[in-house]
Design an enzyme around this catalytic site. Structure first.
Site, PDB file in Angstrom:
ATOM      1  N   TYR A 153       0.755  -1.291   0.199  1.00 46.14           N
ATOM      2  CA  TYR A 153      -0.092  -0.011   0.053  1.00 46.14           C
ATOM      3  C   TYR A 153       0.780   1.220  -0.063  1.00 46.14           C
ATOM      4  O   TYR A 153       1.468   1.385   0.821  1.00 46.14           O
ATOM      5  CB  TYR A 153      -0.877  -0.092   1.230  1.00 46.14           C
ATOM      6  CG  TYR A 153      -1.772   1.184   1.358  1.00 46.14           C
ATOM      7  CD1 TYR A 153      -2.845   1.363   0.605  1.00 46.14           C
ATOM      8  CD2 TYR A 153      -1.679   2.151   2.389  1.00 46.14           C
ATOM      9  CE1 TYR A 153      -3.735   2.532   0.491  1.00 46.14           C
ATOM     10  CE2 TYR A 153      -2.546   3.119   2.372  1.00 46.14           C
ATOM     11  CZ  TYR A 153      -3.502   3.539   1.646  1.00 46.14           C
ATOM     12  OH  TYR A 153      -4.355   4.496   1.761  1.00 46.14           O
ATOM     13  N   ASP A 248       9.524   2.588   0.084  1.00 49.31           N
ATOM     14  CA  ASP A 248       8.203   3.394   1.073  1.00 49.31           C
ATOM     15  C   ASP A 248       8.596   3.054   2.418  1.00 49.31           C
ATOM     16  O   ASP A 248       8.022   1.792   2.784  1.00 49.31           O
ATOM     17  CB  ASP A 248       6.709   2.845   0.315  1.00 49.31           C
ATOM     18  CG  ASP A 248       5.924   3.657   0.902  1.00 49.31           C
ATOM     19  OD1 ASP A 248       5.940   4.464   2.044  1.00 49.31           O
ATOM     20  OD2 ASP A 248       4.580   3.392   0.338  1.00 49.31           O
ATOM     21  N   LYS A 281       4.094   8.860   9.455  1.00 47.00           N
ATOM     22  CA  LYS A 281       3.960   8.297  10.810  1.00 47.00           C
ATOM     23  C   LYS A 281       4.873   8.870  11.831  1.00 47.00           C
ATOM     24  O   LYS A 281       4.649   9.621  12.466  1.00 47.00           O
ATOM     25  CB  LYS A 281       3.757   6.525  10.386  1.00 47.00           C
ATOM     26  CG  LYS A 281       2.648   6.479   9.660  1.00 47.00           C
ATOM     27  CD  LYS A 281       1.932   4.974   9.778  1.00 47.00           C
ATOM     28  CE  LYS A 281       1.010   4.647   8.688  1.00 47.00           C
ATOM     29  NZ  LYS A 281      -0.187   4.925   8.651  1.00 47.00           N
TER      30      LYS A 281
END
Length: 446
Positions: A153, A248, A281
């Site tokens: 994702y 990522d 995050k």
């Protein structure tokens, strides 16, 4: 109208939300679609716990989907944000804090003289970071096609949602409506950990592939760790074919190691250096903040120095930057050692409980991240992740909730421990697990 104290339940909160918010949620997995029941409406969090509108406290294994590495509302992080707020909420201008955070990130990715990152651009969300990294890769190479992996994702930008795991997997969707076919057609979706598929893709599209993008370790279809040497192979193959490699680390960055997944793999003998990183995050300490970074000559193709445009009014927001700086400062070796230990303890208790209840299962690990799949065989890729008795997770989830433990509301998500999970919190999890394992054992297929 504000509800009275007597009406404050998760059910009334959900009903009120559905009247004004699509599905009653602002991110789909929060709706409890795959586990059933009423989603929690959280009003407070502290340390290892969250509290819902009824005042009930739960030991939390969601950790805001990763950012709460130190635990919720760490006093020093909260104070850093409070102090920053006294100077203003947003300036629409550069601040010294942006530079300080970029320096901290660059320092963490300088390992034994190998610099993983020379420049960092701050944005507000992981979706923005990956979207910009893709645009930059296309601008740098003059090519259009991107390789991604099934189950990985990378945010919800057009072209990256196909077989993307996470909420898409939870809802059973192949992708998303509203994505034009020509855009989706520029993304090649390959099975993870499959070297032949990567080689075949480059052979089939010579001179057209701009970049490979991969999560450091997949964590959105359950945990999908790369096989030993796979990321090295991806970097080597990309460069041999004139393409870039984007790692990522929106989820793994600064969570599984002081230098993220890349640092963890370097410690294990990997030698690759990505062309671009994306972060989110933990980098914002729970505030809306993300970033992308890489080599200077590549990053300086971004405006205002280069032709690749990216902008954001709230990029580098001073409150988010303050939270990120304090989080990274506090996240020392002792924090990572504690999170690793706590994660290992919960994982051990989980597999012990499921085994005792006779439930077929396997656990997948990526540093301190782990997930459970209700199947005997290991999970190597997205097809494996979907090939399980996922219907056992709903009863398992609700049994944990009934015993005061909040898990991710989808079997396709990682479990997150924090530095605030002390012995008392871990004991509460261990006490709840046998009940949940028996609920999974007694579940019946739909």
């Amino acid at each position: 109208m504000t509800p009275t104290a007597a009406s404050l339940t998760n059910e009334t909160a959900a009903s009120r939300a559905r009247a004004v918010i699509p599905g009653g949620v602002n991110s789909p997995v929060r709706a409890f679609g795959s586990v059933g029941g009423t989603p929690l409406s959280i009003v407070a969090a502290g340390g290892a716990t969250v509290t819902d509108v009824t005042g009930r406290e739960y030991v939390d294994l969601v950790a805001s989907w990763g950012p709460a590495l130190l635990g919720h509302a760490h006093p020093r992080v909260v104070e850093a944000v409070r102090e920053a707020a006294t100077r203003g909420l947003s300036f629409g201008a550069s601040t010294p804090g942006e530079t300080e955070l970029a320096e901290l990130v660059a320092d963490r990715l300088d390992l034994h003289g190998v610099r993983g990152l020379e420049r960092l651009r701050l944005v507000s969300t992981g979706t923005e970071a990956t979207m910009t990294a893709i645009r930059l890769a296309r601008g740098a190479t003059g090519r259009d096609v991107i390789i991604k992996f099934a189950g990985h994702y990378h945010g919800h930008s057009d072209g990256l949602l196909a077989e993307s795991g996470s909420g898409v997997a939870t809802l059973g969707l192949p992708g998303s409506a509203g994505v034009p076919a020509p855009v989706a057609g520029l993304t090649l979706v390959l099975p993870y950990n499959d070297r032949d598929a990567v080689r075949d893709a480059f052979a089939a599209h010579p001179g057209r592939i701009a970049a490979i993008i991969a999560e450091g370790a997949g964590a959105n279809a359950g945990v999908l760790a790369p096989e030993a040497g796979f990321n090295d192979f991806l970097v080597r193959t990309a460069r041999e074919n004139g393409a870039l490699f984007i790692l990522d680390e929106v989820l793994t960055g600064f969570r599984v190691h002081p230098a993220g997944w890349w640092g963890l793999e370097r410690a294990r003998g990997a030698r690759y250096v990505p062309d671009l990183f994306t972060f989110g995050k933990v980098i914002g300490g729970g505030m809306p903040l993300a970033g992308l970074g890489g080599r200077a000559e590549l990053m300086e193709m971004l405006a205002p120095l280069g032709p690749v445009y990216q902008a954001g009014t709230l990029s580098g927001n001073p409150l988010a930057v303050a939270a990120g700086i304090e989080t990274l400062r506090l996240s020392d070796a002792a924090v990572y050692a504690h999170v690793d230990s706590a994660s290992a303890r919960v994982a051990s208790a989980l597999t012990e409980a499921l085994a005792a209840a006779g439930v077929a299962h396997t656990l997948s690990f990526a540093g301190s991240l782990f997930s459970v799949a209700f199947r005997d065989a290991p999970v190597r890729d997205y097809a494996d992740a979907k090939d399980q008795d996922a219907w056992r997770y709903g009863p398992f989830f609700h049994a944990m909730l009934q015993h005061g433990v909040s898990l991710p509301p989808s079997v396709f998500e990682a479990w997150f421990l924090t530095a605030a999970h002390d012995d008392a919190a871990l004991s509460r999890i261990e006490e709840a697990l046998p009940y949940a394992a028996r609920a999974a054992a007694s579940a019946t297929a739909p």
